[in-house]
Design a protein around this motif. Structure first.
Motif, PDB file in Angstrom:
ATOM      1  N   MET A 195       0.817  -1.200   0.000  1.00 34.20           N
ATOM      2  CA  MET A 195       0.000   0.000   0.000  1.00 34.20           C
ATOM      3  C   MET A 195       0.858   1.260   0.000  1.00 34.20           C
ATOM      4  SD  MET A 195      -3.068   0.963  -0.104  1.00 34.20           S
ATOM      5  CE  MET A 195      -4.149   2.256   0.274  1.00 34.20           C
ATOM      6  N   ILE A 196       1.979   1.247   0.756  1.00 35.54           N
ATOM      7  CA  ILE A 196       2.825   2.431   0.824  1.00 35.54           C
ATOM      8  C   ILE A 196       3.455   2.733  -0.538  1.00 35.54           C
ATOM      9  CG2 ILE A 196       4.939   1.260   1.586  1.00 35.54           C
ATOM     10  CD1 ILE A 196       3.711   4.767   2.625  1.00 35.54           C
ATOM     11  N   TYR A 197       3.764   1.686  -1.312  1.00 35.36           N
ATOM     12  CA  TYR A 197       4.350   1.898  -2.639  1.00 35.36           C
ATOM     13  C   TYR A 197       3.351   2.579  -3.565  1.00 35.36           C
ATOM     14  CZ  TYR A 197       7.859  -1.343  -0.890  1.00 35.36           C
ATOM     15  OH  TYR A 197       8.828  -1.936  -0.139  1.00 35.36           O
ATOM     16  N   LEU A 198       2.091   2.200  -3.454  1.00 41.28           N
ATOM     17  CA  LEU A 198       1.057   2.833  -4.260  1.00 41.28           C
ATOM     18  C   LEU A 198       0.887   4.302  -3.856  1.00 41.28           C
ATOM     19  CD1 LEU A 198      -1.106   2.605  -6.435  1.00 41.28           C
ATOM     20  CD2 LEU A 198      -2.703   1.837  -4.650  1.00 41.28           C
ATOM     21  N   LYS A 199       0.918   4.570  -2.539  1.00 43.92           N
ATOM     22  CA  LYS A 199       0.811   5.951  -2.071  1.00 43.92           C
ATOM     23  C   LYS A 199       2.006   6.779  -2.558  1.00 43.92           C
ATOM     24  CE  LYS A 199      -2.000   6.196   2.004  1.00 43.92           C
ATOM     25  NZ  LYS A 199      -2.051   6.626   3.386  1.00 43.92           N
ATOM     26  N   LEU A 200       3.198   6.220  -2.474  1.00 41.20           N
ATOM     27  CA  LEU A 200       4.385   6.930  -2.972  1.00 41.20           C
ATOM     28  C   LEU A 200       4.255   7.192  -4.472  1.00 41.20           C
ATOM     29  CD1 LEU A 200       7.306   5.122  -1.089  1.00 41.20           C
ATOM     30  CD2 LEU A 200       6.773   7.564  -0.986  1.00 41.20           C
ATOM     31  N   PHE A 201       3.826   6.177  -5.198  1.00 37.22           N
ATOM     32  CA  PHE A 201       3.686   6.325  -6.647  1.00 37.22           C
ATOM     33  C   PHE A 201       2.666   7.419  -6.977  1.00 37.22           C
ATOM     34  CE2 PHE A 201       1.881   5.440 -10.799  1.00 37.22           C
ATOM     35  CZ  PHE A 201       3.025   5.269 -11.566  1.00 37.22           C
ATOM     36  N   LEU A 202       1.500   7.357  -6.363  1.00 35.17           N
ATOM     37  CA  LEU A 202       0.445   8.328  -6.653  1.00 35.17           C
ATOM     38  C   LEU A 202       0.833   9.744  -6.206  1.00 35.17           C
ATOM     39  CD1 LEU A 202      -2.742   6.242  -5.782  1.00 35.17           C
ATOM     40  CD2 LEU A 202      -1.832   6.808  -8.057  1.00 35.17           C
ATOM     41  N   GLY A 203       1.520   9.844  -5.074  1.00 33.41           N
ATOM     42  CA  GLY A 203       1.954  11.157  -4.597  1.00 33.41           C
ATOM     43  C   GLY A 203       2.977  11.792  -5.523  1.00 33.41           C
ATOM     44  N   PHE A 204       3.976  11.020  -5.921  1.00 37.45           N
ATOM     45  CA  PHE A 204       5.042  11.611  -6.723  1.00 37.45           C
ATOM     46  C   PHE A 204       4.743  11.658  -8.215  1.00 37.45           C
ATOM     47  CE2 PHE A 204       7.384  11.308  -2.794  1.00 37.45           C
ATOM     48  CZ  PHE A 204       7.999  12.547  -2.802  1.00 37.45           C
ATOM     49  N   ILE A 205       3.768  10.883  -8.669  1.00 34.41           N
ATOM     50  CA  ILE A 205       3.378  11.062 -10.070  1.00 34.41           C
ATOM     51  C   ILE A 205       2.655  12.408 -10.212  1.00 34.41           C
ATOM     52  CG2 ILE A 205       1.102   9.942 -10.142  1.00 34.41           C
ATOM     53  CD1 ILE A 205       2.252   8.582 -12.791  1.00 34.41           C
ATOM     54  N   GLN A 206       1.957  12.822  -9.168  1.00 34.98           N
ATOM     55  CA  GLN A 206       1.332  14.143  -9.185  1.00 34.98           C
ATOM     56  C   GLN A 206       2.389  15.245  -9.191  1.00 34.98           C
ATOM     57  OE1 GLN A 206      -1.932  14.718  -6.352  1.00 34.98           O
ATOM     58  NE2 GLN A 206      -2.073  12.485  -6.224  1.00 34.98           N
ATOM     59  N   VAL A 207       3.432  15.075  -8.401  1.00 41.23           N
ATOM     60  CA  VAL A 207       4.521  16.053  -8.397  1.00 41.23           C
ATOM     61  C   VAL A 207       5.131  16.133  -9.789  1.00 41.23           C
ATOM     62  CG1 VAL A 207       6.838  16.559  -7.511  1.00 41.23           C
ATOM     63  CG2 VAL A 207       5.037  15.804  -5.938  1.00 41.23           C
ATOM     64  N   GLY A 208       5.406  14.987 -10.381  1.00 40.99           N
ATOM     65  CA  GLY A 208       6.001  14.962 -11.713  1.00 40.99           C
ATOM     66  C   GLY A 208       5.085  15.524 -12.781  1.00 40.99           C
ATOM     67  N   LEU A 209       3.810  15.304 -12.623  1.00 42.58           N
ATOM     68  CA  LEU A 209       2.846  15.739 -13.631  1.00 42.58           C
ATOM     69  C   LEU A 209       2.542  17.233 -13.562  1.00 42.58           C
ATOM     70  CD1 LEU A 209       1.031  14.706 -15.921  1.00 42.58           C
ATOM     71  CD2 LEU A 209      -0.722  14.222 -14.216  1.00 42.58           C
ATOM     72  N   PHE A 210       2.497  17.777 -12.353  1.00 43.90           N
ATOM     73  CA  PHE A 210       2.048  19.167 -12.194  1.00 43.90           C
ATOM     74  C   PHE A 210       3.154  20.165 -11.868  1.00 43.90           C
ATOM     75  CE2 PHE A 210      -1.771  16.621 -11.155  1.00 43.90           C
ATOM     76  CZ  PHE A 210      -2.534  17.011 -12.253  1.00 43.90           C
ATOM     77  N   SER A 211       4.386  19.726 -11.814  1.00 47.12           N
ATOM     78  CA  SER A 211       5.473  20.666 -11.495  1.00 47.12           C
ATOM     79  C   SER A 211       6.030  21.285 -12.766  1.00 47.12           C
ATOM     80  CB  SER A 211       6.565  19.987 -10.677  1.00 47.12           C
ATOM     81  OG  SER A 211       7.084  18.881 -11.371  1.00 47.12           O
ATOM     82  N   ILE A 212       5.183  22.001 -13.465  1.00 43.18           N
ATOM     83  CA  ILE A 212       5.583  22.682 -14.690  1.00 43.18           C
ATOM     84  C   ILE A 212       6.456  23.863 -14.298  1.00 43.18           C
ATOM     85  CG2 ILE A 212       4.746  23.995 -16.669  1.00 43.18           C
ATOM     86  CD1 ILE A 212       2.178  22.226 -16.442  1.00 43.18           C
ATOM     87  N   GLY A 213       7.614  23.960 -14.900  1.00 39.74           N
ATOM     88  CA  GLY A 213       8.507  25.076 -14.613  1.00 39.74           C
ATOM     89  C   GLY A 213       9.786  24.657 -13.925  1.00 39.74           C
ATOM     90  N   GLY A 214       9.941  23.393 -13.651  1.00 41.06           N
ATOM     91  CA  GLY A 214      11.200  22.931 -13.089  1.00 41.06           C
ATOM     92  C   GLY A 214      11.137  22.684 -11.595  1.00 41.06           C
ATOM     93  N   GLY A 215      12.329  22.483 -11.033  1.00 35.32           N
ATOM     94  CA  GLY A 215      12.465  22.071  -9.644  1.00 35.32           C
ATOM     95  C   GLY A 215      11.874  23.022  -8.630  1.00 35.32           C
ATOM     96  N   TYR A 216      12.110  24.316  -8.800  1.00 40.41           N
ATOM     97  CA  TYR A 216      11.588  25.270  -7.830  1.00 40.41           C
ATOM     98  C   TYR A 216      10.071  25.308  -7.847  1.00 40.41           C
ATOM     99  CZ  TYR A 216      16.419  26.663  -7.549  1.00 40.41           C
ATOM    100  OH  TYR A 216      17.762  26.640  -7.377  1.00 40.41           O
ATOM    101  N   ALA A 217       9.497  25.108  -8.994  1.00 42.20           N
ATOM    102  CA  ALA A 217       8.041  25.070  -9.098  1.00 42.20           C
ATOM    103  C   ALA A 217       7.481  23.818  -8.424  1.00 42.20           C
ATOM    104  CB  ALA A 217       7.618  25.121 -10.562  1.00 42.20           C
ATOM    105  N   ALA A 218       8.298  22.782  -8.298  1.00 42.26           N
ATOM    106  CA  ALA A 218       7.843  21.532  -7.686  1.00 42.26           C
ATOM    107  C   ALA A 218       7.841  21.597  -6.163  1.00 42.26           C
ATOM    108  CB  ALA A 218       8.739  20.377  -8.136  1.00 42.26           C
ATOM    109  N   ILE A 219       8.562  22.538  -5.585  1.00 49.60           N
ATOM    110  CA  ILE A 219       8.705  22.576  -4.131  1.00 49.60           C
ATOM    111  C   ILE A 219       7.365  22.637  -3.403  1.00 49.60           C
ATOM    112  CG2 ILE A 219       9.632  23.930  -2.197  1.00 49.60           C
ATOM    113  CD1 ILE A 219      12.095  24.480  -3.997  1.00 49.60           C
ATOM    114  N   PRO A 220       6.435  23.526  -3.785  1.00 48.69           N
ATOM    115  CA  PRO A 220       5.144  23.512  -3.079  1.00 48.69           C
ATOM    116  C   PRO A 220       4.378  22.202  -3.250  1.00 48.69           C
ATOM    117  CG  PRO A 220       5.367  25.512  -4.409  1.00 48.69           C
ATOM    118  CD  PRO A 220       6.514  24.623  -4.752  1.00 48.69           C
TER     119      PRO A 220
END
Length: 186
Positions: free
Chosen positions: A1-26
């Motif tokens: 279950m934790i792997y699925l939560k990690l996957f879903l959490g960070f796929i959102q970061v990867g998908l919505f962090s338009i603009g690079g690393g600093y934009a991903a921080i929030p």
């Protein structure tokens, strides 16, 4: 279950962090601290500092760190893969579209329109980190000001803008100054 939560959490970061690393921080803060409580706010500040200093993108470094903290090496692999997967897909599609339409005025207008949004995302991330550095627990009051953090911020900002010093050197000097002051106090 934790792997699925990690996957879903960070796929959102990867998908919505338009603009690079600093934009991903929030987005990283939202997933790792607020929604899932994988790390504390203090750990998040340390995480961003380490992710900034180490080679590679901030979001990928952060995903790896959080993943390893939560579920060891497999967690790091899942979180990192989830973070980079949207970029691999999107960049591949955009590269093909860009090559086909790079001279189009529509393409140029879209790119021009994205620039202010990216600047706003980067500014927001920087402001959030500044608040974490200057105010204890993000509480805005004079008694919660961390004066050493404020002084180091001002000195680093001045050194970077005025003298164009190497950012890694400035980070090392600030870290050494903070260590020296804290050793003298204790």
């Amino acid at each position: 279950m934790i792997y699925l939560k990690l996957f879903l959490g960070f796929i959102q970061v990867g998908l919505f962090s338009i603009g690079g690393g600093y934009a991903a921080i929030p987005l990283i803060q939202e997933q790792a601290v607020t929604l899932n409580s994988w790390i504390t706010l203090d750990e998040f500040t340390d995480l961003i500092t380490i992710a900034e200093m180490t080679p590679g993108p901030i979001a990928v470094n952060s995903a790896t760190f959080v993943g390893i903290r939560i579920a060891g090496i497999p967690g790091a692999l899942v979180a990192t893969f989830a973070c980079i997967l949207p970029s691999v897909i999107i960049v591949s599609l955009l590269a093909a579209l860009y090559e086909k339409f790079k001279k189009s005025s529509v393409m140029q207008n879209v790119l021009s329109g994205l620039r202010p949004a990216v600047v706003a995302l980067i500014f927001t991330a920087g402001l959030n980190i500044l608040i974490l550095v200057v105010f204890k627990n993000s509480e805005f009051s004079a008694k919660n000001i961390q004066w050493l953090g404020l002084i180091l911020f001002a000195a680093a900002f001045f050194a970077l803008r005025k003298f164009k010093l190497n950012p890694i050197l400035v980070m090392c000097l600030c870290g050494a100054a903070n260590l020296a002051v804290n050793l003298l106090i204790t």
